[in-house]
Design a protein around this motif. Structure first.
Motif, PDB file in Angstrom:
ATOM      1  N   ALA A   1       0.938  -1.148   0.072  1.00 45.51           N
ATOM      2  CA  ALA A   1      -0.114   0.033   0.002  1.00 45.51           C
ATOM      3  C   ALA A   1       0.869   1.180   0.120  1.00 45.51           C
ATOM      4  O   ALA A   1       2.126   1.205   0.638  1.00 45.51           O
ATOM      5  N   VAL A   2       0.600   2.212  -0.543  1.00 46.87           N
ATOM      6  CA  VAL A   2       1.094   3.465  -0.740  1.00 46.87           C
ATOM      7  C   VAL A   2       0.804   4.410   0.404  1.00 46.87           C
ATOM      8  O   VAL A   2      -0.601   4.773   0.523  1.00 46.87           O
TER       9      VAL A   2
ATOM     10  N   LEU B   1       5.947   5.998   1.701  1.00 47.52           N
ATOM     11  CA  LEU B   1       6.102   4.838   2.133  1.00 47.52           C
ATOM     12  C   LEU B   1       5.424   3.729   1.444  1.00 47.52           C
ATOM     13  O   LEU B   1       4.238   3.750   1.660  1.00 47.52           O
ATOM     14  N   LEU B   2       6.020   2.776   0.988  1.00 48.14           N
ATOM     15  CA  LEU B   2       5.429   1.422   0.458  1.00 48.14           C
ATOM     16  C   LEU B   2       5.226   0.424   1.594  1.00 48.14           C
ATOM     17  O   LEU B   2       6.518  -0.165   1.925  1.00 48.14           O
ATOM     18  N   TRP B   3       4.184   0.133   2.095  1.00 47.91           N
ATOM     19  CA  TRP B   3       3.823  -0.803   3.180  1.00 47.91           C
ATOM     20  C   TRP B   3       3.610  -2.099   2.653  1.00 47.91           C
ATOM     21  O   TRP B   3       2.558  -2.243   1.942  1.00 47.91           O
ATOM     22  N   PRO B   4       4.627  -3.362   3.118  1.00 49.66           N
ATOM     23  CA  PRO B   4       4.284  -4.547   2.414  1.00 49.66           C
ATOM     24  C   PRO B   4       2.955  -4.958   3.072  1.00 49.66           C
ATOM     25  O   PRO B   4       2.681  -4.884   4.168  1.00 49.66           O
TER      26      PRO B   4
ATOM     27  N   SER C   1      -3.399   4.357   0.136  1.00 50.56           N
ATOM     28  CA  SER C   1      -4.167   4.022  -0.820  1.00 50.56           C
ATOM     29  C   SER C   1      -4.424   2.478  -0.517  1.00 50.56           C
ATOM     30  O   SER C   1      -4.319   1.821   0.401  1.00 50.56           O
ATOM     31  N   ARG C   2      -5.038   2.046  -1.614  1.00 56.13           N
ATOM     32  CA  ARG C   2      -5.615   0.853  -1.660  1.00 56.13           C
ATOM     33  C   ARG C   2      -4.396  -0.014  -1.983  1.00 56.13           C
ATOM     34  O   ARG C   2      -3.382   0.173  -2.693  1.00 56.13           O
TER      35      ARG C   2
ATOM     36  N   ARG D   1      -0.782   9.013  -7.380  1.00 53.59           N
ATOM     37  CA  ARG D   1      -1.748  10.059  -7.711  1.00 53.59           C
ATOM     38  C   ARG D   1      -2.851  10.063  -6.699  1.00 53.59           C
ATOM     39  O   ARG D   1      -3.271  11.664  -6.423  1.00 53.59           O
ATOM     40  N   SER D   2      -3.683   9.184  -6.549  1.00 58.98           N
ATOM     41  CA  SER D   2      -4.736   9.162  -5.598  1.00 58.98           C
ATOM     42  C   SER D   2      -4.468   9.761  -4.208  1.00 58.98           C
ATOM     43  O   SER D   2      -5.143  10.467  -3.660  1.00 58.98           O
TER      44      SER D   2
END
Length: 659
Positions: free
Chosen positions: A386-387, A437-440, A488-489, A502-503
């Protein structure tokens, strides 16, 4: 042997005994003053005088002072030295016998002082009770150091033989005095050399101990043990507890000394305040807490900025010079360790930033290596993520607290510290002034296809909302800054990241436009605007907004009015003209006239649901598209134009919505 010869031999033995006594006194450990008293006593005994004094030169005052005596009262000696010292004359009438003997280097004798009208005795002779006087110079290596002055209570004629004997005694006394002075100076020199040797020995020991301190703390740096290692090494050296805090008073690490009292650092709150209100000095200083506890504190400085502070209980004087040096050296090593950590974070952040840029740009040449590069940095992009986008709330970046240019760096450091404790580790990077942050997500394996299938099309994962809340708390603890986090989703494919980014950026911008701060948001909470944010191509939305809103925009531009701003406030206040007037600080009639003018321009009635829906949707499209409506629109305070990413993930230039 006749009687005269026997008397002569006896007298000779007496003289030799006196000279021997002087020699023995010179070789003893006695002082020069005791030797001078012995010289005076010997003269009285050998020559039969009533009183004797040894006068020595006082160079600064150019006088002869009584330094040794026999038979003279202490009152007389003090009176002469203080009130009637023998001044070195120049040969004029009335010059004192001792001065004359000193100046000429010859004995001076007066058989009856009362007959000498040239001398002004000042009553001292009467006080002591003498009538005759002889002064003999004390000669050493061609110079005179003083006089041996002897007195008799009666009138006495000093014969040449007597003067010669006294001169001989004076010469022996002068040799003894000079020798005693040399021995005294020698003992003083030896004492000074011993003190110097002891000082050198102490300095050598100090240097050795300083070297040990340097070696131990340097080894900590070489082993890369960080501030934690510095704290434990310093606690061992000082035998006291050590606490390191960051610039905002958050504990970095703590090392407890043996026998430390529980809650030893609980009294630091007031002391921190005194540091904040005063100067953040680099040198070690002492502060006192509410409970009367003293604290030694020293700043850790990098590039003139205080990045940390150490605390040690106690007084600085108790630590001694070695403890002081240990604190100074520990501050330097801790600064280097923090610089190394910061540099490592910045290099790692740069690499992750480049990786994120390539991921969002979706360029085929760069995208082909993204997964492998992420793997080298410890991140598996095959796993769903998730972003999370973190942005500083601008109202918490105030002068005197955090510089605006430093805020993103500090937020990045706080998020990085939080993420480094997670497993699997999230990817953290800075993108402009935001932190991404890219969350695993997913199961224990990145190849878990069932979990990947489950995530497709789902809403925001609950674990990411929990992570976002934890990030906000971590930033608030580490800095005086608050942040808003958009989530994000799930992204299950590399192609999902640009749209997710972007969202989430749109969600952040709209949330802060609405005055939101210090919160976690996700796209589903924005209603219609959230739906619009998910569109890949906003061009049709922009054409729709242009068609609906351009009559009002053109009117505002030509007349310098505020119809568009009034419309926004009117819709935001549930179509209440009274509340709109209150918010705009105008009369309700003014709001009514503006609404009527808008109805005329748009050829609609603002009471019709369909018209209101079109206007609301057009304004939402403008917010989502990130457009600057016109220079004439009076935007609300804090209005920020959201940037927009094209299909390749690049920022599009801001366009102006006009007819």
């Amino acid at each position: 042997m006749d009687n005269s010869t026997a008397d002569h031999h006896a007298e000779l033995r007496t003289w030799l005994g006196g000279i021997a006594e002087l020699a023995e006194a010179v070789n003893s450990t006695g002082s020069v003053h005791s030797l001078l008293d012995l010289v005076a006593r010997t003269a009285c005994r050998l020559m039969g005088y009533d009183f004797c004094a040894v006068l020595l030169l006082d160079s600064p005052h150019k006088v002869l002072a009584i330094e040794g005596a026999c038979g003279l009262s202490a009152t007389y000696i003090a009176g002469v030295n203080a009130q009637h010292p023998v001044r070195i004359g120049s040969g004029e009438p009335g010059e004192a016998p001792s001065s004359r003997a000193f100046r000429t280097g010859r004995a001076v004798a007066l058989s009856d002082i009362t007959a000498e009208t040239d001398y002004a005795w000042g009553g001292v002779a009467g006080e002591q009770g003498y009538r005759s006087i002889i002064a003999v110079p004390l000669m050493t290596t061609g110079s005179c150091v003083g006089t041996l002055t002897c007195y008799r209570a009666d009138v006495h004629e000093f014969s040449d033989d007597e003067q010669e004997l006294v001169t001989t005694l004076a010469n022996q006394a002068a040799i003894a005095i000079e020798t005693a002075r040399l021995r005294d100076k020698e003992r003083q020199t030896i004492g000074e050399l011993q003190q110097l040797n002891e000082s050198l020995r102490e300095q050598h020991a100090l240097l050795q101990r300083t070297g040990d301190i340097h070696r131990q703390l340097t080894e900590v740096a070489l082993r890369g043990e960080g501030v934690h290692g510095v704290a434990h090494a310093l606690a061992t050296l000082l035998e006291r507890s050590v606490l390191f805090e960051d610039a905002y008073g958050n504990a970095l690490t703590e090392a407890r000394a043996d026998g430390a009292v529980p809650g030893e650092f609980d009294d630091l709150a007031a002391v921190r305040q005194s540091i904040a209100e005063g100067s953040a000095a680099e040198a070690a200083q002492v502060r006192t807490g509410h409970a009367g506890t003293s604290w030694v504190t020293s700043a850790v400085v990098l590039d003139t900025d205080v990045v940390a502070r150490m605390w040690i209980p106690g007084e600085l004087a108790e630590l001694g010079p070695l403890g002081h040096r240990a604190i100074e050296h520990a501050a330097v090593v801790a600064g280097l360790e923090m610089l190394r950590e910061r540099t490592a974070v910045e290099v790692e952040s740069r690499l992750r930033g480049e990786l994120l840029t390539d991921l969002l740009a979706q360029q085929p040449t760069a995208l082909a290596t993204v997964v492998a590069r992420a793997g080298r940095l410890g991140h598996d992009l095959r796993r769903p993520h998730a972003v999370l986008l973190i942005r500083t709330d601008s109202d918490t970046v105030e002068p005197g607290r955090v510089r605006r240019t430093d805020a993103p760096r500090q937020v990045l450091a706080a998020v990085h510290a939080m993420a480094s404790r997670e497993s699997p580790r999230p990817l953290v990077a800075r993108h402009g002034d935001d932190v991404v942050l890219l969350w695993p997500l997913g199961g224990s394996s990145a190849d878990d296809s069932s979990w990947r299938t489950t995530l497709i099309g789902t809403q925001t994962a609950p674990e990411t909302m929990t992570a976002a809340d934890a990030i906000r708390r971590s930033v608030a603890r580490a800095t005086p800054i608050t942040v808003t986090v958009a989530v994000s989703r799930p992204c299950t494919d590399l192609a999902d990241y640009p749209a997710a980014f972007r969202s989430t950026r749109g969600v952040l911008t709209i949330t802060q436009l609405r005055g939101g701060r210090d919160r976690t948001v996700e796209i589903g909470a924005l209603g219609v605007q959230g739906l619009l944010l998910q569109l890949e191509d906003p061009s049709e939305l922009l054409r729709f907004a242009d068609r609906v809103l351009s009559p009002i925009l053109d009117y505002d531009r030509r007349r310098s009015t505020q119809l568009m701003h009034t419309l926004r406030v009117y819709l935001a206040h549930d179509l209440s003209a009274a509340r709109t007037a209150e918010a705009l600080f105008v009369h309700p009639n003014t709001v009514g006239l503006r609404l009527k003018r808008m109805e005329e321009l748009l050829d609609v009635s603002l009471t019709q649901p369909d018209a209101l829906l079109q206007l609301t949707a057009a304004l939402a499209a403008v917010d989502v598209g990130g457009l600057e409506l016109s220079d004439a629109e009076d935007r609300a305070p804090g209005h920020v134009i959201a940037p927009h990413l094209d299909a390749a993930g690049r920022d599009e230039p801001i366009r102006h919505l006009r007819r």
